[in-house]
Scaffold this motif. Structure first.
Motif, short mmCIF file in Angstrom:
data_model
loop_
_atom_site.label_atom_id
_atom_site.label_comp_id
_atom_site.label_asym_id
_atom_site.label_seq_id
_atom_site.Cartn_x
_atom_site.Cartn_y
_atom_site.Cartn_z
N LEU A 164 1.64 30.06 20.18
CA LEU A 164 2.09 30.77 18.98
C LEU A 164 3.28 30.05 18.34
O LEU A 164 3.30 29.83 17.12
N GLU A 165 4.25 29.68 19.17
CA GLU A 165 5.44 28.99 18.66
C GLU A 165 5.06 27.63 18.05
O GLU A 165 5.58 27.25 17.01
N ALA B 110 4.08 24.09 13.42
CA ALA B 110 3.14 23.24 12.68
C ALA B 110 3.02 23.73 11.24
O ALA B 110 2.89 22.92 10.31
N MET B 111 3.08 25.04 11.05
CA MET B 111 3.01 25.59 9.69
C MET B 111 4.25 25.16 8.89
O MET B 111 4.15 24.77 7.72
N ILE C 141 -3.53 19.51 10.84
CA ILE C 141 -4.44 19.32 11.99
C ILE C 141 -3.92 20.09 13.20
O ILE C 141 -4.68 20.78 13.87
N ARG C 142 -2.62 19.95 13.48
CA ARG C 142 -2.03 20.64 14.63
C ARG C 142 -2.16 22.17 14.47
O ARG C 142 -2.54 22.87 15.39
N LYS C 143 -1.86 22.66 13.27
CA LYS C 143 -1.94 24.10 13.01
C LYS C 143 -3.36 24.61 13.22
O LYS C 143 -3.59 25.59 13.92
N VAL D 110 -3.91 16.98 20.72
CA VAL D 110 -3.10 18.20 20.63
C VAL D 110 -3.42 19.14 21.79
O VAL D 110 -2.53 19.64 22.48
N LEU D 111 -4.71 19.36 22.03
CA LEU D 111 -5.13 20.28 23.10
C LEU D 111 -4.74 19.76 24.48
O LEU D 111 -4.37 20.55 25.36
#
Length: 147
Positions: A8-9, A14-15, A21-23, A85-86
């Motif tokens: 969530l953080e 990312a936003m 892409i990350r978001k 990212v994952l």
């Protein structure tokens, strides 16, 4: 901080950074986690979250060859970024040598001697490597030693 809180953080960060892409990747992972929780009427702990994220990585790795055949480099790059990212949320992956050692020890523990024992060996190895190694890699190593 639990893994769900970290997701969530990271999504919020990312936003703010406008890292699309990350978001989107984190958002898809959170959606998959929520879906599993709703379907099974449970609240996942970090181990359950790791399992869901591992499945998301596997899905992306499975479609990568198809994207490569299509020659769409933009899609391939996006997919590789999503995987990267994952992977940041998964425990450190086992090296080839570590996996090799685990496979050898497990084959001895189970007393496997032929390909007929493949299922027993895989059933014994998977809990030891959960989230830290790819099933295809483990499968290939087991076949190598049992063949």
């Amino acid at each position: 901080m639990s893994l769900k809180d970290r997701l969530l953080e990271d999504m919020k960060a990312a936003m703010k950074d406008k890292d699309l892409i990350r978001k989107n990747t984190v958002q898809m992972a959170r959606a998959a986690i929520l879906q599993v929780e709703k379907d099974n009427k449970v609240t996942l702990d970090d181990e359950g979250v790791i399992e869901v994220i591992s499945k998301e990585v596997k899905k992306r790795k499975d479609v990568l060859p198809e994207y490569e055949k299509s020659g769409r480099q933009d899609l391939i790059d996006n997919l590789n970024k999503e995987i990267e990212v994952l992977m940041g949320y998964l425990p450190e992956q086992l090296s080839e040598e570590q996996l090799d050692e685990i496979v050898k020890i497990t084959i001895q523990e189970v007393g496997a001697s032929s390909m007929k024992d493949m299922g027993k060996v895989m059933a014994a190895i998977m809990p030891k490597t959960k989230g830290r190694a790819d099933g295809k890699t483990i499968n290939a190593l087991v076949k190598k030693y049992l063949a």
